[in-house]
Design a protein around this motif. Structure first.
Motif, mmCIF file in Angstrom:
data_model
loop_
_atom_site.group_PDB
_atom_site.id
_atom_site.type_symbol
_atom_site.label_atom_id
_atom_site.label_comp_id
_atom_site.label_asym_id
_atom_site.label_seq_id
_atom_site.Cartn_x
_atom_site.Cartn_y
_atom_site.Cartn_z
ATOM 1 N N GLY A 42 9.864 15.596 51.410
ATOM 2 C CA GLY A 42 9.599 16.106 52.613
ATOM 3 C C GLY A 42 10.781 16.865 53.246
ATOM 4 N N HIS A 67 12.858 19.455 52.799
ATOM 5 C CA HIS A 67 13.279 20.998 52.651
ATOM 6 C C HIS A 67 13.319 21.430 54.110
ATOM 7 N N GLY A 91 9.861 26.861 44.562
ATOM 8 C CA GLY A 91 8.870 28.001 43.980
ATOM 9 C C GLY A 91 8.683 27.643 42.456
ATOM 10 N N LEU A 151 23.605 19.905 44.493
ATOM 11 C CA LEU A 151 24.724 19.801 44.951
ATOM 12 C C LEU A 151 25.317 18.395 45.457
ATOM 13 N N ALA A 171 4.792 24.018 38.696
ATOM 14 C CA ALA A 171 4.099 22.818 38.057
ATOM 15 C C ALA A 171 4.295 21.812 38.948
ATOM 16 N N VAL A 172 3.691 20.699 38.836
ATOM 17 C CA VAL A 172 3.996 19.639 39.576
ATOM 18 C C VAL A 172 4.739 18.636 38.612
ATOM 19 N N ALA A 173 6.209 18.405 39.105
ATOM 20 C CA ALA A 173 7.291 17.696 38.573
ATOM 21 C C ALA A 173 6.808 15.962 38.615
HETATM 22 C C1 FAD Z 1 19.469 15.422 55.260
HETATM 23 C C2 FAD Z 1 19.643 16.364 54.260
HETATM 24 C C3 FAD Z 1 20.635 16.563 53.381
HETATM 25 C C4 FAD Z 1 20.654 17.141 52.002
HETATM 26 N N1 FAD Z 1 21.614 17.153 51.428
HETATM 27 C C5 FAD Z 1 21.707 17.822 50.221
HETATM 28 C C6 FAD Z 1 22.894 18.035 49.103
HETATM 29 O O1 FAD Z 1 23.866 17.311 49.331
HETATM 30 N N2 FAD Z 1 22.617 18.528 48.136
HETATM 31 C C7 FAD Z 1 21.633 19.558 47.916
HETATM 32 O O2 FAD Z 1 21.463 20.164 46.757
HETATM 33 N N3 FAD Z 1 20.591 19.442 48.773
HETATM 34 C C8 FAD Z 1 20.654 18.712 49.979
HETATM 35 N N4 FAD Z 1 19.456 18.849 50.772
HETATM 36 C C9 FAD Z 1 18.452 19.755 50.347
HETATM 37 C C10 FAD Z 1 17.348 18.995 49.552
HETATM 38 O O3 FAD Z 1 17.943 18.825 48.052
HETATM 39 C C11 FAD Z 1 16.341 19.781 49.225
HETATM 40 O O4 FAD Z 1 15.674 20.267 50.584
HETATM 41 C C12 FAD Z 1 15.069 19.396 48.286
HETATM 42 O O5 FAD Z 1 14.108 20.241 48.490
HETATM 43 C C13 FAD Z 1 14.540 18.187 49.092
HETATM 44 O O6 FAD Z 1 13.722 17.373 48.233
HETATM 45 P P1 FAD Z 1 12.577 16.816 48.571
HETATM 46 O O7 FAD Z 1 11.668 16.220 47.275
HETATM 47 O O8 FAD Z 1 12.353 16.347 49.932
HETATM 48 O O9 FAD Z 1 11.745 18.226 48.843
HETATM 49 P P2 FAD Z 1 10.206 18.536 49.535
HETATM 50 O O10 FAD Z 1 10.556 18.983 51.030
HETATM 51 O O11 FAD Z 1 9.381 17.373 49.439
HETATM 52 O O12 FAD Z 1 9.682 19.999 49.058
HETATM 53 C C14 FAD Z 1 10.366 20.922 48.999
HETATM 54 C C15 FAD Z 1 9.490 22.103 48.042
HETATM 55 O O13 FAD Z 1 10.000 21.613 46.669
HETATM 56 C C16 FAD Z 1 9.150 21.658 45.683
HETATM 57 N N5 FAD Z 1 8.567 20.464 45.086
HETATM 58 C C17 FAD Z 1 9.042 19.209 45.621
HETATM 59 N N6 FAD Z 1 8.809 18.229 44.922
HETATM 60 C C18 FAD Z 1 8.087 18.940 43.856
HETATM 61 C C19 FAD Z 1 7.773 18.257 42.761
HETATM 62 N N7 FAD Z 1 7.578 17.039 42.301
HETATM 63 N N8 FAD Z 1 7.075 19.170 41.792
HETATM 64 C C20 FAD Z 1 6.956 20.581 42.051
HETATM 65 N N9 FAD Z 1 7.482 21.227 43.089
HETATM 66 C C21 FAD Z 1 8.182 20.051 44.155
HETATM 67 C C22 FAD Z 1 7.586 22.110 46.645
HETATM 68 O O14 FAD Z 1 7.702 23.593 46.105
HETATM 69 C C23 FAD Z 1 8.092 22.198 47.960
HETATM 70 O O15 FAD Z 1 7.765 23.219 48.970
HETATM 71 C C24 FAD Z 1 19.550 18.067 51.815
HETATM 72 C C25 FAD Z 1 18.448 18.044 52.638
HETATM 73 C C26 FAD Z 1 18.330 17.403 53.908
HETATM 74 C C27 FAD Z 1 17.261 17.354 54.923
#
Ligand code: FAD
Length: 462
Positions: free
Chosen positions: A77, A79, A197, A150, A200-202
């Motif tokens: 969560g 993003h 984008g 990154l 598929a569901v990883a």
């Molecule tokens: C505090 C903070 C620090 C961050 N630092 C970095 C950093 O150092 N380097 C960097 O590269 N990024 C960084 N990010 C960005 C982060 O890597 C991305 O926002 C990433 O999407 C977060 O992963 P999440 O699993 O929480 O995504 P989510 O918010 O859960 O999902 C985002 C989107 O990813 C897709 N998704 C998520 N999980 C799956 C799955 N299992 N299968 C298919 N699709 C999926 C979906 O389309 C969804 O809409 C940071 C974000 C935050 C909030």
């Protein structure tokens, strides 16, 4: 909400938890929990389904198909744009998929998409292993790895997704498939960079691990922002001449965050990841011997540190209760130009908590290494701008500052974005401009192949 009391609960056969439907008493709590950012998008999924295991996912996808709902996914969560929340969709909540098995003998790990950097990092430290984990300990691996990732020391190591050896995924037709260089390589190509984008569901990632660096050392200096030229430019030049195992970032803050004295600041922080303490100290020396040190308002001399300490520092930078709007820019223009523009931008920030982060070469330029994945490094310079504030009444002013600021940082409109942290709501071309034209077309073709009926939501647009 009215009327919810009389409705019979929705149960999907084979799915352990009760489904939450728009209007149900627990719906708003679950919707809010799906977004880490204090700024919650005004988008309302029809159903929220949290699965207990990957085996439940095919039934959930079948239910979505029957009901004519599109599916969005959520791992951690995190993003920034809340891409996981889509109007009228079925939100597939993967937050319980938290298995994390580290095998020190083969230097590999198998992790679920909701495992955080903190959890994997702690396991790796126990075995003296490493991985280019993201900078925040709270970020889950699912979205991070799919976007590229990154992470710490990625200037030397490359994006985190380069270390993904195999992914298990559930496809739109409900099949569980594996993808790797040898099996379903086209899906594997997409899974390493398509980010929010991916079609598929990883559910499982197999990661190749690295030896833990023998020594990590850090140094930092904080100056009044008025010193950005020449101090910032000196730091940029010095950093670009350093070997890639030095991670250097410049942070331009609107007010002083955790440093002495009021006013806008420029913080230069560098960490070296080296086999020994002497080598780490030697690598940092040109930055540690800063010729402008006497003008610094705060500094830390070179000191040994750990991934855990580095994480602790960054965790404090992103308090979860605040409201964030974030965008990225890969620019063909040089770092010096972007530093001057960033200083001007930060001077006009409506919130004292906002900042611009300028990581120097977040991934080493290595076109060969990046050829086999959708992730690409798209510019000579890179930065991330963060609007950070508390009061909902200030949402518009801060979002406007970020969006107008990004236009000012890219006046000719020739820059690109990193999909993992791009402000997808800023324009319909944000996602497209996170890829090369050829990769964007390839992603479109692969989506048609793997998700021909468009079950999964595509990239978020305004
Ligand atoms: C505090 C903070 C620090 C961050 N630092 C970095 C950093 O150092 N380097 C960097 O590269 N990024 C960084 N990010 C960005 C982060 O890597 C991305 O926002 C990433 O999407 C977060 O992963 P999440 O699993 O929480 O995504 P989510 O918010 O859960 O999902 C985002 C989107 O990813 C897709 N998704 C998520 N999980 C799956 C799955 N299992 N299968 C298919 N699709 C999926 C979906 O389309 C969804 O809409 C940071 C974000 C935050 C909030």
């Amino acid at each position: 909400m009215s009327g919810s009391g009389n409705r019979s609960p929705i149960v999907i056969e084979g799915v352990e938890e009760e489904v939450s439907r728009r209007g149900d008493p627990d719906y708003e709590r679950k919707r809010a929990e799906a977004v880490w950012n204090g700024l919650k998008p005004e988008r309302f999924p029809e159903l929220i389904v949290r699965v207990a295991s990957a085996e439940e996912i095919p039934q959930v996808l079948a239910h979505a198909r029957e009901q004519g709902l599109r599916v969005s996914m959520r791992s951690g969560g995190h993003h920034w744009s809340g891409s996981q929340l889509r109007e009228g969709a079925l939100l597939l909540d993967l937050s319980r998929l938290q298995h994390c098995d580290v095998d020190p003998d083969s230097s590999t790990a198998v992790v679920g998409p909701a495992v955080t950097g903190r959890t994997l990092g702690a396991e790796l430290a126990r075995h003296r292993l490493a991985f280019p984990l993201g900078h925040s300990p709270a970020v889950a691996l699912g979205g991070y790895l799919l976007s590229g990732g990154l992470g710490w020391n990625s200037r030397e190591l490359g994006p985190a997704c380069s270390y993904v050896e195999e992914i298990e995924a559930v496809t739109a037709d409900g099949r569980t498939v594996r993808c790797s260089e040898n099996e379903n390589p086209d899906l594997f190509w997409a899974a390493r960079g398509a980010g929010p984008g991916f079609f598929a569901v990883a559910t499982r990632f197999k990661l190749r691990l690295l030896p833990h660096p023998g020594s990590i050392m850090s140094v930092s200096f904080t100056f009044p922002l008025s010193e950005a030229d020449p101090v910032g430019n000196w730091a940029l030049h010095t950093a670009l001449e350093r070997p890639p195992n030095i991670e250097v970032s410049l942070v331009l803050t609107a007010a002083a965050r955790g440093v002495s004295g009021p006013g806008p600041r420029l913080r230069i922080a560098a960490s070296a990841f080296a086999p020994s303490r002497q080598e780490a100290a030697d690598a940092l020396a040109p930055l540690a011997n800063c010729p402008f040190a006497s003008r610094a308002v705060d500094s830390e001399s070179p000191h040994p540190t750990t991934f855990r300490d580095l994480y602790g520092g960054r965790a404090a930078t992103w308090p979860p209760e605040q409201r964030y709007a974030v965008d990225t820019l890969w620019s063909p223009e040089p770092y010096e130009t972007q530093l001057a523009r960033s200083a001007h931008l930060i001077d006009r920030a409506p919130s004292p908590d906002s900042y611009v982060l300028v990581p120097v070469e977040p991934v080493a330029p290595d076109p060969d290494g990046l050829r086999h994945m959708a992730f690409s490094d798209l510019g000579s310079s890179y930065l991330t701008a963060f609007a950070v504030w508390d009061d909902p009444a200030d949402d518009e002013a801060n979002t406007r500052w970020l969006r107008q600021g990004m236009d000012a940082l890219d006046p000719q409109g020739i820059g690109s974005h990193y999909i993992g942290e791009a402000d997808l709501g800023a324009g319909s071309s944000r996602a497209r401009r996170s890829f090369t034209p050829a990769d964007w077309e390839q992603l479109r073709l692969l989506r048609e192949r793997w998700d021909p009926t468009g079950l999964f939501e595509g990239y978020l647009t305004p």
